[in-house]
Scaffold this active site. Structure first.
Site, PDB file in Angstrom:
ATOM      1  N   ARG A 115       0.833  -1.202   0.000  1.00 25.93           N
ATOM      2  CA  ARG A 115       0.000   0.000   0.000  1.00 25.93           C
ATOM      3  C   ARG A 115       0.871   1.256   0.000  1.00 25.93           C
ATOM      4  O   ARG A 115       0.527   2.264  -0.627  1.00 25.93           O
ATOM      5  CB  ARG A 115      -0.886  -0.046   1.256  1.00 25.93           C
ATOM      6  CG  ARG A 115      -1.903   1.047   1.322  1.00 25.93           C
ATOM      7  CD  ARG A 115      -3.218   0.553   1.917  1.00 25.93           C
ATOM      8  NE  ARG A 115      -4.141   1.662   2.085  1.00 25.93           N
ATOM      9  CZ  ARG A 115      -4.245   2.346   3.217  1.00 25.93           C
ATOM     10  NH1 ARG A 115      -3.529   2.006   4.271  1.00 25.93           N
ATOM     11  NH2 ARG A 115      -5.095   3.348   3.298  1.00 25.93           N
TER      12      ARG A 115
ATOM     13  N   ASN B 247      -3.261   9.529   4.615  1.00 28.81           N
ATOM     14  CA  ASN B 247      -2.208   8.587   4.967  1.00 28.81           C
ATOM     15  C   ASN B 247      -2.302   8.102   6.400  1.00 28.81           C
ATOM     16  O   ASN B 247      -1.491   7.292   6.824  1.00 28.81           O
ATOM     17  CB  ASN B 247      -0.833   9.255   4.806  1.00 28.81           C
ATOM     18  CG  ASN B 247      -0.431   9.328   3.352  1.00 28.81           C
ATOM     19  OD1 ASN B 247      -0.788   8.454   2.580  1.00 28.81           O
ATOM     20  ND2 ASN B 247       0.276  10.358   3.014  1.00 28.81           N
TER      21      ASN B 247
ATOM     22  N   HIS C  68      -6.286  -5.895  -2.631  1.00 30.52           N
ATOM     23  CA  HIS C  68      -7.168  -6.039  -1.459  1.00 30.52           C
ATOM     24  C   HIS C  68      -7.388  -7.507  -1.095  1.00 30.52           C
ATOM     25  O   HIS C  68      -8.183  -7.811  -0.218  1.00 30.52           O
ATOM     26  CB  HIS C  68      -8.498  -5.310  -1.692  1.00 30.52           C
ATOM     27  CG  HIS C  68      -8.360  -3.824  -1.649  1.00 30.52           C
ATOM     28  ND1 HIS C  68      -9.367  -2.955  -1.988  1.00 30.52           N
ATOM     29  CD2 HIS C  68      -7.305  -3.036  -1.303  1.00 30.52           C
ATOM     30  CE1 HIS C  68      -8.944  -1.704  -1.854  1.00 30.52           C
ATOM     31  NE2 HIS C  68      -7.691  -1.729  -1.452  1.00 30.52           N
TER      32      HIS C  68
HETATM   33  C1  LIG Z   1       2.299   6.081   9.340  1.00 29.31           C
HETATM   34  C2  LIG Z   1       2.253   7.550   9.493  1.00 29.31           C
HETATM   35  O1  LIG Z   1       3.251   8.198   9.519  1.00 29.31           O
HETATM   36  N1  LIG Z   1       1.052   8.067   9.575  1.00 29.31           N
HETATM   37  C3  LIG Z   1       0.859   9.485   9.812  1.00 29.31           C
HETATM   38  C4  LIG Z   1      -0.244  10.022   8.919  1.00 29.31           C
HETATM   39  O2  LIG Z   1      -0.525  11.353   9.244  1.00 29.31           O
HETATM   40  C5  LIG Z   1      -0.848  11.593  10.609  1.00 29.31           C
HETATM   41  C6  LIG Z   1      -1.106  13.079  10.781  1.00 29.31           C
HETATM   42  O3  LIG Z   1      -2.044  13.550   9.878  1.00 29.31           O
HETATM   43  C7  LIG Z   1       0.265  11.132  11.541  1.00 29.31           C
HETATM   44  O4  LIG Z   1      -0.130  11.306  12.889  1.00 29.31           O
HETATM   45  C8  LIG Z   1       0.561   9.672  11.265  1.00 29.31           C
HETATM   46  O5  LIG Z   1       1.660   9.293  12.053  1.00 29.31           O
END
Ligand SMILES: CC(=O)N[C@H]1CO[C@H](CO)[C@@H](O)[C@@H]1O
Ligand SMILES: *[C@@H]1O[C@H](CO)[C@@H](O)[C@H](O)[C@H]1NC(C)=O
Ligand SMILES: *[C@@H]1O[C@H](CO)[C@@H](O)[C@H](O)[C@H]1NC(C)=O
Length: 326
Positions: A63, A94, A194
């Site tokens: 992913r 994300n 998936h």
């Molecule tokens: C895996 C990762 O880094 N996820 C991040 C995605 O974005 C948020 C903030 O919007 C972070 O808190 C997460 O750590």
């Protein structure tokens, strides 16, 4: 500057020199043949060590590759950590990317740096790791084209509109894949990813509780599967609860996903729509009935995905550590 390259072809027994290029990416499998000949083996070992620790490595890495390529191209922009919290991976889209995908690439990069410092891009390591997790979970093997350079931009503001949300319909799915030079067949094949992995309940709870139908349940959902999902994901469920996307063989890369669609067991709207729409259904049926045909289409689509918006030649750079710009 556009990149050009001299290539030799054998034409009717005569060697011909041809200048190719002009914007097209110049990726090739042998890119590190002299500068880091064991790169594929080193990455594979690191991926295997990580899988030994946790299965999540597999769906998370696959992913991560997809999310990287669809935003700014396959340039490891997703890997950057920003102290200000405004990097690509900080976008709400994300939020659900599992840390194990990042960890896989970082560990593989460390192993590669120990053998060939400053040579192999994080973008290429992610592309190799994504191929390896497919292979190691029972999916097809394919050659990975190499020579990507790491990007110098990673911004959460570049993400919106570039990743397909779970509620996309067929037209929107086709549109967003087309933007990345991927066909409907590529899109359907890549959706087969998936077959592995998990999703959080909020990605599909609208199909269980607030659908625009008399029962409030999406009628394209298999009723028994809908009941099962309601049990796993009650109305005010803890948002951290995750469930398997392939209810049949969640840890195996196979074509079960397409068989599930045919019986109303697609988890997301964007899964089920591939079967409910008459435009995409024939391809779903082909992949459901013919595992080899799916494997071939998936491998082909992964190679094309890996060409998306790549930086080559002297564009971008090679990061020493994947999470920070040099
Ligand atoms: C895996 C990762 O880094 N996820 C991040 C995605 O974005 C948020 C903030 O919007 C972070 O808190 C997460 O750590
Ligand atoms: C993974 O675990 C298996 C079985 O425990 C072991 O044989 C193998 O050497 C391990 N592989 C790596 C790369 O750590
Ligand atoms: C799609 O292909 C065209 C033509 O080869 C190319 O110019 C463009 O950069 C590609 N788009 C992406 C996102 O890779």
């Amino acid at each position: 500057m556009k990149e050009m390259e001299l290539r030799t072809f054998l034409l009717a027994g005569v060697t011909v020199l041809v200048l190719v290029g002009g914007g097209e990416a110049q990726l090739r499998r042998s890119f590190y043949q002299n500068s880091c000949p064991n790169v594929e083996w080193i990455v594979r070992q690191a991926v295997m060590r990580k899988i030994n620790q946790t299965f999540v490595t597999i769906p998370a890495t696959l992913r991560l590759f997809f999310h990287d390529c669809f935003v700014e191209g396959c340039d490891a922009s997703i890997m950057i950590s920003s102290p200000r919290g405004d990097a690509e991976k900080d976008a709400t889209e994300n939020l659900s990317l599992a840390g194990d995908g990042f960890d896989t690439v970082n560990k593989a990069k460390q192993a590669v740096e120990a053998a060939c410092p400053g040579v192999v891009s994080c973008a290429d390591i992610l592309a190799l790791a994504a191929r390896d997790v497919v292979l190691l979970s029972g999916g097809p093997w394919f050659n990975v084209e190499l020579g990507r350079r790491d990007g110098r931009i990673s911004s959460k503001f570049r993400v919106p509109g570039n990743l397909p949300p779970a509620n996309f319909n067929l037209n929107l799915l086709n549109w967003i894949f087309m933007k990345n030079n991927l066909t409907m067949t590529d899109m359907i094949a890549l959706s087969g990813a998936h077959t592995l992995g998990f999703s959080h309940c909020n990605q599909f709870s609208n199909r269980l509780y607030s659908f625009n139908s008399p029962s409030r349940v999406d009628p394209s959902l298999n009723p028994a599967y809908a009941r099962q999902l309601m049990q796993a994901c009650p109305r005010n469920v803890d948002p951290r609860i995750a469930i398997n996307m392939d209810p049949t063989t969640p840890t195996k890369f196979d074509n079960e996903y397409f068989k599930n669609l045919a019986s109303g067991k697609g988890l997301f709207t964007s899964d089920q729509v591939l079967f409910t729409s008459s435009l995409s259904r024939p391809t779903v049926n082909t992949f459901a009935n013919n595992p080899w045909s799916f494997a071939q289409a998936f491998a082909n689509a992964m190679v094309k995905l890996g060409r998306t918006g790549v930086k080559t030649g002297n564009q971008g750079g090679v990061r020493r550590v994947c999470s920070v710009f040099n």
